[in-house]
Scaffold this active site. Structure first.
Site, mmCIF file in Angstrom:
data_model
loop_
_atom_site.group_PDB
_atom_site.id
_atom_site.type_symbol
_atom_site.label_atom_id
_atom_site.label_comp_id
_atom_site.label_asym_id
_atom_site.label_seq_id
_atom_site.Cartn_x
_atom_site.Cartn_y
_atom_site.Cartn_z
ATOM 1 N N CYS A 5 -1.101 -8.205 -18.764
ATOM 2 C CA CYS A 5 -1.476 -7.310 -17.666
ATOM 3 C C CYS A 5 -0.477 -7.355 -16.518
ATOM 4 O O CYS A 5 -0.765 -6.884 -15.424
ATOM 5 C CB CYS A 5 -2.875 -7.642 -17.148
ATOM 6 S SG CYS A 5 -3.049 -9.319 -16.510
ATOM 7 N N HIS A 41 0.819 -1.205 0.000
ATOM 8 C CA HIS A 41 0.000 0.000 0.000
ATOM 9 C C HIS A 41 0.852 1.254 0.000
ATOM 10 O O HIS A 41 0.539 2.241 -0.661
ATOM 11 C CB HIS A 41 -0.915 0.008 1.233
ATOM 12 C CG HIS A 41 -2.109 -0.881 1.079
ATOM 13 N ND1 HIS A 41 -2.751 -1.456 2.138
ATOM 14 C CD2 HIS A 41 -2.762 -1.315 -0.013
ATOM 15 C CE1 HIS A 41 -3.759 -2.180 1.698
ATOM 16 N NE2 HIS A 41 -3.783 -2.108 0.399
ATOM 17 N N GLU A 50 -1.182 -17.719 -16.289
ATOM 18 C CA GLU A 50 -0.277 -17.412 -15.178
ATOM 19 C C GLU A 50 0.602 -18.598 -14.781
ATOM 20 O O GLU A 50 1.584 -18.409 -14.075
ATOM 21 C CB GLU A 50 -1.083 -16.991 -13.943
ATOM 22 C CG GLU A 50 -1.950 -15.786 -14.140
ATOM 23 C CD GLU A 50 -2.784 -15.500 -12.907
ATOM 24 O OE1 GLU A 50 -2.328 -14.714 -12.066
ATOM 25 O OE2 GLU A 50 -3.877 -16.080 -12.788
ATOM 26 N N ASP A 55 3.177 -13.532 -12.227
ATOM 27 C CA ASP A 55 3.081 -14.907 -11.746
ATOM 28 C C ASP A 55 3.686 -15.892 -12.727
ATOM 29 O O ASP A 55 4.320 -16.868 -12.324
ATOM 30 C CB ASP A 55 1.619 -15.278 -11.473
ATOM 31 C CG ASP A 55 1.224 -15.001 -10.032
ATOM 32 O OD1 ASP A 55 2.113 -15.018 -9.171
ATOM 33 O OD2 ASP A 55 0.034 -14.763 -9.770
#
Length: 754
Positions: free
Chosen positions: A675, A363, A604, A628
């Site tokens: 992405c 964050h 992934e 990933d």
């Protein structure tokens, strides 16, 4: 033996400096092994010579005076071989070198083991005896184990000296570098301010409550005080961030709500535990769950919970607050920087952040990027408690922190700051123009979002859609599964904010690695466990509610796309599509008229790469999650600074996998998007475009740089570059070849150096 090792390491850890640590090592190892001599030689990186730094049994006066070249004597032999050397009669070995100062001609047997830290030979640990004998396997194993344990301790002691500008030999050193991972781009030069946690929850003991009502009152007062702090800090940050970006503080306030953490603590106090012990139990339980999560974006919530717990404890302990004076150019440093800490520094004074723990997906990193504050995360080797007040350089582009900067290094970084400022100002002009190559190829650029805070920032930078919206967030901020109406409202906000642009919503990606507090899952290996589509297929009631909420949220907007995470087999897609169509029928039966949205699969895991041709026939699009995919192909935790050098998205195996997926999509006539972080790397974006990727989705911060570069190159040149690098077998060679070619075209100004 283990207890002996543990005691020695603990004692060495407590040493005041490197010489003291080395003295403890030679004394304790000599005692533990019952030998007559124990010595430590360290390799001076500047002179490439081994220096006798400590000894017990040889002449003490030789310390600091006896030196050997890196390939000289038995010490150099051990270092060169990088393995133990065990000799019954050292003097007859051709590499033996006699030093009269040490008096070592009296000692026949010799056992030397290298001290290695992060592949770097730091020195050699030696034991010797007068009697001719070979040290047995147990003794050799003990010394090897001791050396491995001590390598990190010695490295830390060395770093502690270096941070103050002194080498372990007492000489002045400059430009000491500590590596981490990039958190937010940019460069900062300023004065370190170290923030330590206000209270230590781990140190709180169990204790029966004498007066339960008094403990409850004390806890509620502390809780209210922290709530006020949150509101005050939110107000202070309001002048720097958009209102949407302050939503994170609403999450904090929700955690502090009586129905969340507060209620759990109260329940434990009522059982007879004092307030501090009850708080410790609840915070530890939540932190433990979050730290097991695989997704770095969500795992970082453990830091947030810990920070809140410490702040409540500080009030419970009546620790109060210290007024701190911040320098004009403040670089905030802490073991775990939290978003709340950002609000404590006046906005005009905060120029950089360094966190020993955490990753680029935390964050604080997200907020730092929003605020434009250069940040380095995961600087695990930085002795952060010793840097307060020192001048630091923070390189958020490459994840590096420098102490004791020389005038030359300072000038270099000041020039980088100036160049970056000019570049950003120039790229702002590209917001309204499309991304079209010099030979007319159109390349759509989308963004990845998670917080509502990402919306305005994405649109400001000219995003043409959302390639990944993480739907886990509304699930993480509650103490129960959100209802269909609650989810619908959240999804509607995203869809409306980007309308008419497409928004790709990933179905709930939780599991053993992202356990919800109200849906606990414990596994030995969460990375390979019950997660993503595996969980939601096993719980169709969760999947159906979420899908209905997405569909209803798109009513009248029709810009929804649904994406399925962690797919590893055909039957998972068949089952998921069955549930999606069932939810769609139910929504139509309720009178909500919406078209069936496009459905795609995330690539992934390696299994999905090898089934790409079959998968693409079943859905409308494929989207590659390169973070990933790279992690699983290379078996490297991408957020672990210890193995950061092994994680490389330009690894030949990753490139070949991407080409395979691109071919499958092209042959099927279906779109392929990327992405992952790779899409936001301007140089890598050139290769992805050349492969035939139809959409690139990235962090909004990187979008202008990617757009600028792709607008300066032709698709034909991009394909030629791809053909060239696909012949290479080393990821670093791939990157250097790619960067050199782009620089030769005059396109180097937006390239990262790693």
């Amino acid at each position: 033996m283990l207890n002996t090792l543990r005691r020695i390491v603990q004692e060495v850890n407590a040493a005041r400096d490197l010489p003291a640590a080395l003295d403890i090592i030679v004394q304790r190892v000599r005692e533990a092994m019952g030998t007559e001599v124990c010595s430590v030689y360290l390799l001076d990186p500047d002179t490439s010579r081994y220096v006798l730094m400590a000894t017990e049994g040889l002449n003490k006066s030789a310390v600091g005076l006896v030196t050997l070249a890196s390939n000289e004597g038995l010490i150099g032999y051990v270092g060169t071989r990088e393995e133990p050397v065990n000799l019954e009669d050292a003097a007859v070995h051709p590499k033996f070198r006699y030093f009269a100062e040490t008096g070592e001609e009296r000692f026949a047997s010799f056992l030397g083991v290298p001290i290695i830290h992060h592949r770097r030979v730091m020195g050699v640990l030696v034991v010797q005896q007068k009697a001719r004998r070979q040290f047995d396997e147990g003794e050799e194993s003990f010394l090897v184990t001791m050396s491995a344990q001590l390598a990190g301790v010695i490295a830390h002691a060395e770093a502690t000296g270096a941070i103050r500008g002194l080498g372990w030999g007492g000489e002045v050193v400059q430009d000491t570098r500590f590596d981490g991972v990039p958190g937010a781009p940019g460069v900062a030069i300023g004065q370190a301010v170290v923030i330590l946690p206000p209270a230590d929850l781990n140190a709180v003991p169990d204790k029966p409550a004498v007066d339960i009502d008094a403990e409850l009152a004390l806890f509620r007062t502390a809780l209210e005080s922290v709530r006020r702090d949150m509101q005050t800090l939110s107000s202070k940050l309001a002048s720097q961030l958009r209102p949407e970006e302050l939503a994170l503080f609403d999450v904090y306030l929700m955690m502090l709500d009586d129905a969340a953490l507060g209620n759990e603590v109260v329940a434990i106090i009522r059982t007879g535990q004092w307030a501090q012990g009850a708080l410790r139990e609840v915070i530890s339980d939540h932190v433990g769950r979050f730290e097991l999560m695989d997704d770095p974006y969500l795992r970082e919530r453990a830091t947030d919970v810990k920070d809140l717990g410490r702040r409540i404890l500080a009030y419970l302990q009546e620790a109060g607050r210290q007024d701190r004076v911040y320098p004009e150019q403040t670089i905030l440093v802490s073991e775990e920087i939290t978003p709340v800490m950002l609000g404590e520094v006046p906005k005009e004074k905060l120029v950089g952040l360094v966190s020993v723990l955490g990753s680029g997906s935390s964050h604080v990193a997200i907020l730092a990027r929003a605020m434009g504050v250069p940040t380095v995360m995961g600087a695990v080797d930085l002795p952060y408690t010793r840097v307060d007040g020192l001048e630091l350089i923070v390189d958020g582009n490459h994840g590096e922190v420098y102490s004791n900067p020389s005038q030359e290094l300072r000038r270099h970084y000041l020039e980088l700051v100036r160049e970056e400022r000019e570049l950003v100002q120039g790229l702002e002009k590209l917001r309204e123009v499309p991304c079209i190559t010099t030979d007319g190829h159109r390349m759509p650029l989308w963004v990845n979002t998670g917080l509502l805070a990402d919306v305005a920032r994405s649109l400001d930078r000219g995003a043409e859609g959302v390639g990944l919206y993480r739907t886990e967030v509304p699930f993480m901020i509650q103490d129960r599964f959100p209802s269909e109406k609650e989810q619908q409202a959240t999804y509607r906000e995203q869809l409306e904010a980007f309308h008419p642009l497409p928004v790709t919503m990933r179905s709930l990606d939780i599991g053993g690695d992202k356990a919800l507090t109200y849906f606990p899952i414990k596994e030995d290996n969460p990375f390979l466990g019950w997660r993503g589509i595996r969980v939601t297929l096993d719980h169709p009631e969760i999947f159906l509610v979420q899908t209905r909420a997405m569909l209803k949220a798109s009513h009248g907007l029709n810009n929804l796309r649904i994406m399925l995470p962690m797919i590893s087999s055909i039957f998972e897609v068949e089952d998921a599509l069955h549930l999606i169509h069932r939810a769609y029928s139910e929504v139509l039966d309720e009178g909500v008229d919406v078209p069936m949205p496009p459905v795609g699969v995330m690539i992934e895991v390696p299994a999905a790469v090898y089934q790409a041709r079959e998968l693409v026939q079943m859905v409308d699009f494929l989207s590659v999650g390169t973070n990933d995919l790279t992690q699983y192909l290379l078996a490297v935790d991408r957020n672990n600074p210890r193995v950061a050098d092994l994680y490389h998205s330009l690894h030949p195996a990753v490139l070949q996998a991407l080409v395979k997926v691109a071919h499958a999509c092209r042959d099927a006539g279906k779109p392929m998007s990327v992405c992952g972080e790779m899409a936001g790397d301007p140089a890598a974006a050139v290769l992805l475009m050349a492969m035939g990727c139809d959409v690139l989705s990235m962090n909004a911060t990187n979008l202008p740089k990617v757009k600028w570069l792709l607008r300066q190159i032709s698709l034909e040149d991009a394909k030629a570059l791809l053909d060239e690098v696909l012949l290479l077998d080393n990821p670093h060679l791939v990157q250097s070849t790619l960067h050199l070619a782009l620089k030769n075209m005059g396109l180097g100004k937006v390239l990262s150096q790693r």
